[in-house]
Design a protein around this motif. Structure first.
Motif, PDB file in Angstrom:
ATOM      1  N   SER A 114      37.906  -1.320  23.142  1.00 60.33           N
ATOM      2  CA  SER A 114      38.161  -1.165  21.709  1.00 60.33           C
ATOM      3  C   SER A 114      37.049  -0.405  20.991  1.00 60.33           C
ATOM      4  O   SER A 114      37.085  -0.252  19.775  1.00 60.33           O
ATOM      5  N   ARG A 115      36.033   0.060  21.713  1.00 63.70           N
ATOM      6  CA  ARG A 115      34.938   0.819  21.090  1.00 63.70           C
ATOM      7  C   ARG A 115      34.607   2.030  21.943  1.00 63.70           C
ATOM      8  O   ARG A 115      34.667   1.961  23.168  1.00 63.70           O
ATOM      9  N   LEU A 116      34.211   3.118  21.299  1.00 62.98           N
ATOM     10  CA  LEU A 116      33.727   4.275  22.045  1.00 62.98           C
ATOM     11  C   LEU A 116      32.328   3.941  22.559  1.00 62.98           C
ATOM     12  O   LEU A 116      31.471   3.521  21.789  1.00 62.98           O
ATOM     13  N   ARG A 163      49.583   3.295  24.060  1.00 61.40           N
ATOM     14  CA  ARG A 163      49.565   2.257  25.094  1.00 61.40           C
ATOM     15  C   ARG A 163      50.838   1.416  25.054  1.00 61.40           C
ATOM     16  O   ARG A 163      51.459   1.155  26.072  1.00 61.40           O
ATOM     17  N   LEU A 172      36.967  12.994  23.034  1.00 63.56           N
ATOM     18  CA  LEU A 172      35.983  11.939  22.768  1.00 63.56           C
ATOM     19  C   LEU A 172      34.980  11.820  23.915  1.00 63.56           C
ATOM     20  O   LEU A 172      33.790  11.624  23.702  1.00 63.56           O
ATOM     21  N   PHE A 220      39.004  -6.221  24.801  1.00 61.71           N
ATOM     22  CA  PHE A 220      39.879  -7.370  24.531  1.00 61.71           C
ATOM     23  C   PHE A 220      40.910  -7.475  25.641  1.00 61.71           C
ATOM     24  O   PHE A 220      41.136  -6.521  26.391  1.00 61.71           O
ATOM     25  N   ALA A 236      37.246   6.586  15.911  1.00 63.13           N
ATOM     26  CA  ALA A 236      36.653   6.148  17.186  1.00 63.13           C
ATOM     27  C   ALA A 236      35.227   6.668  17.291  1.00 63.13           C
ATOM     28  O   ALA A 236      34.315   5.949  17.713  1.00 63.13           O
ATOM     29  N   ASP A 237      35.002   7.903  16.847  1.00 63.64           N
ATOM     30  CA  ASP A 237      33.669   8.506  16.899  1.00 63.64           C
ATOM     31  C   ASP A 237      32.692   7.763  15.986  1.00 63.64           C
ATOM     32  O   ASP A 237      31.505   7.689  16.255  1.00 63.64           O
ATOM     33  N   ALA A 238      33.228   7.197  14.885  1.00 64.41           N
ATOM     34  CA  ALA A 238      32.378   6.458  13.946  1.00 64.41           C
ATOM     35  C   ALA A 238      32.034   5.058  14.477  1.00 64.41           C
ATOM     36  O   ALA A 238      31.344   4.300  13.808  1.00 64.41           O
ATOM     37  N   GLY A 239      32.520   4.724  15.655  1.00 69.08           N
ATOM     38  CA  GLY A 239      32.181   3.429  16.262  1.00 69.08           C
ATOM     39  C   GLY A 239      32.967   2.272  15.682  1.00 69.08           C
ATOM     40  O   GLY A 239      32.532   1.126  15.754  1.00 69.08           O
ATOM     41  N   ILE A 240      34.115   2.559  15.106  1.00 73.91           N
ATOM     42  CA  ILE A 240      34.928   1.491  14.527  1.00 73.91           C
ATOM     43  C   ILE A 240      35.827   0.905  15.615  1.00 73.91           C
ATOM     44  O   ILE A 240      36.355   1.638  16.457  1.00 73.91           O
ATOM     45  N   GLU A 241      35.954  -0.432  15.577  1.00 72.71           N
ATOM     46  CA  GLU A 241      36.725  -1.109  16.616  1.00 72.71           C
ATOM     47  C   GLU A 241      38.205  -0.794  16.444  1.00 72.71           C
ATOM     48  O   GLU A 241      38.761  -0.957  15.357  1.00 72.71           O
ATOM     49  N   MET A 242      38.853  -0.321  17.513  1.00 76.41           N
ATOM     50  CA  MET A 242      40.276   0.048  17.448  1.00 76.41           C
ATOM     51  C   MET A 242      40.997  -0.484  18.675  1.00 76.41           C
ATOM     52  O   MET A 242      40.475  -0.380  19.787  1.00 76.41           O
ATOM     53  N   LYS A 243      42.200  -1.005  18.473  1.00 76.86           N
ATOM     54  CA  LYS A 243      42.943  -1.542  19.613  1.00 76.86           C
ATOM     55  C   LYS A 243      43.632  -0.440  20.404  1.00 76.86           C
ATOM     56  O   LYS A 243      44.036  -0.654  21.536  1.00 76.86           O
ATOM     57  N   ASP A 244      43.824   0.714  19.809  1.00 69.90           N
ATOM     58  CA  ASP A 244      44.452   1.844  20.492  1.00 69.90           C
ATOM     59  C   ASP A 244      44.088   3.101  19.707  1.00 69.90           C
ATOM     60  O   ASP A 244      43.512   3.006  18.619  1.00 69.90           O
ATOM     61  N   LEU A 245      44.426   4.239  20.242  1.00 75.17           N
ATOM     62  CA  LEU A 245      44.111   5.505  19.589  1.00 75.17           C
ATOM     63  C   LEU A 245      45.422   6.130  19.118  1.00 75.17           C
ATOM     64  O   LEU A 245      46.096   6.797  19.895  1.00 75.17           O
ATOM     65  N   ARG A 290      41.515  11.716  24.098  1.00 78.11           N
ATOM     66  CA  ARG A 290      40.560  11.019  24.967  1.00 78.11           C
ATOM     67  C   ARG A 290      39.573  11.988  25.589  1.00 78.11           C
ATOM     68  O   ARG A 290      38.371  11.707  25.647  1.00 78.11           O
ATOM     69  N   SER A 336      27.904   4.532  18.718  1.00 79.14           N
ATOM     70  CA  SER A 336      27.841   4.824  17.287  1.00 79.14           C
ATOM     71  C   SER A 336      28.278   3.575  16.530  1.00 79.14           C
ATOM     72  O   SER A 336      28.652   2.575  17.133  1.00 79.14           O
TER      73      SER A 336
END
Lengths: 216, 230
Positions: free
Chosen positions: B41-43, A169, A209, B32, A122-131, A206, B59
């Motif tokens: 979906s993004r920080l 989630r 972050l 989304f 998440a810190d690297a800015g990668i798109e994620m649907k959940d953590l 969370r 980032s």
């Protein structure tokens, strides 16, 4: 239990997660050019996880450095636990590298590694649907426990050690392994305990972050 | 149906966080829809405009886009062009026809025009679905950079470094006397007096670290007044 994001300045994203006496540090690099080239997928980017216990991190003998069968398997289960929330189709032919080092361990390392890796991604800015977050639950004798320590795992009167990764989630399970034995009813019971613990771990993720950018 | 927005404008949000509920709210960049919920979906920072929620990321690697002005390094010389390192997972190709106006005969030594490790300010003219990137050097402000130094910054924070209509850049240029070019791929080239360059880099690092905070232009201005006028 504690977490901190941005612990490796040279990485694209990084995080530390500590639970009990186990500490994991994750660093993410990418998406970046993938070599060897035959691994490239023109339809999507791929995720590559590297799990590494440091030589004097655990109980007993020195861990031999340089990876092995166990590290490779845990790298694979980490990938499988995290991939359901990623969509790397926007980055064909690339790789997202996740390196997790464990300087201090007391069982539950794969779970700590997944939790730290999720924050680092998440810190690297990668798109994620959940953590995703993970925790080990299990049975020690006739007691049910969350986050087993090494001594608890080594108990002689019947143990079940069950690492679980979940998407907080939706409550969907992305990792479920078991060492030992447990009845189906008790398995349901410990999985509910795992879900409650994972929701709490997710709150810590969370908060870490948000804290990176001065927000609470 | 009642719409509820759970986040404030410019608050930090993390992946998996529910931002709003109700079908009347629309998901923008970095979000989304999941059922009637809008999920992050993004920080980044949440941006709420009317009924649209989007994320301003903090980032992430640079993703090449058409018409972006980038700073690239010559990494290889090809048969009829140059391969450029763009500081993203994909390299770009500068073909001879997009590079110079001269006639270049077949078999000419292309290193006479641009050698390895030269720095170029170029514009992206084509990006394919497989992320093959073409760039051009023909256009205003596109050039080969001579001397100076390169600073790598977080590509997501370039808009803040440039400022509204280039205001932040003008501020730094004015205070330090440096000549500065900013590429959207997160590369900054600057050239000036050694002292001016150091102050400009410190200012850029400060903007990068505090890009998410309001009132940054005034803060940078005050900082430059203090340090650059000595």
């Amino acid at each position: 239990m504690s977490a901190k994001v941005g612990v490796v300045p040279r990485a694209d994203g990084s995080a530390m997660f500590q639970i009990g006496k186990t500490t994991a540090i994750a660093a993410v690099y990418g998406p970046r050019d993938l070599h060897p080239k035959f691994m490239q997928n023109p339809e999507t980017g791929i995720l590559r996880c590297d799990y590494n216990m440091l030589p004097f991190s655990g109980h007993g003998d020195r861990v031999r450095p340089g990876g092995g069968r166990r590290a490779r398997e845990i790298g694979m289960v980490m990938e499988n636990a995290i991939l359901p929330v990623l969509d790397l189709r926007a980055f064909p032919n690339t790789v997202v590298d996740v390196f997790v080092d464990l300087p201090q361990t007391d069982a539950g390392t794969r779970c700590a590694a997944i939790t730290a890796a999720a924050m680092a991604l998440a810190d690297a800015g990668i798109e994620m649907k959940d953590l995703p977050a993970a925790v080990a639950v299990g049975r020690v004798g006739d007691k049910f426990m969350v986050d087993l320590s090494y001594d608890e795992e080594a108990h002689e009167d019947g143990v079940a050690d069950i690492p679980v990764a979940m998407l907080p989630r939706s409550g969907k399970v992305t990792l479920l392994q078991m060492d030992g034995d447990i009845t189906p009813d008790n398995l349901k019971k410990v999985l509910l305990m795992a879900h409650r613990a994972i929701v709490r771990i997710n709150e810590v993720q969370r908060a870490a972050l948000k804290e990176r950018f001065g927000a609470k | 149906m009642v719409e509820t927005i759970h986040v404030k404008d410019r608050s930090v949000v993390v992946p998996g966080e529910t931002l709003a509920e109700g079908m009347g709210v629309l998901p923008g960049f970095g979000t989304f829809r999941d059922g009637d919920k809008i999920v992050c979906s993004r920080l980044g920072l949440a941006s709420v405009e009317d009924k649209v929620i989007k994320i301003v990321p903090m980032s992430g690697v640079y993703q090449p886009k058409l018409n972006d002005r980038i700073i690239a390094r010559v990494s290889d010389i090809l048969l009829s062009g140059w391969r450029l390192d763009t500081r993203c997972p994909y390299s770009a190709v500068l073909s001879t026809k997009d590079a110079v106006t001269d006639f270049i005969p077949r078999g000419a030594n292309l290193a006479e025009y641009f050698g390895l490790n030269d720095w170029l300010v170029c514009k992206i003219v084509n990006v394919t679905s497989q992320m093959l990137v073409d760039v051009t050097l023909k256009g205003p402000g596109l050039l080969k950079l001579q001397g100076g130094r390169i600073v790598d910054v977080n590509a997501a924070k370039v808009p803040r470094i440039v400022g509204k209509d280039g205001s932040m850049m003008e501020l730094i240029k004015g205070a330090t006397g440096c000549d500065i070019h900013v590429g959207l791929n997160g590369r900054v080239w600057l050239k000036g007096s050694p002292q001016g360059e150091i102050i400009a880099i410190d200012a850029i690092r400060m903007i990068e670290a505090e890009a998410h905070l309001p009132g940054l232009t005034e803060k940078v201005n005050a900082w430059l007044q203090k340090h650059a006028r000595r």
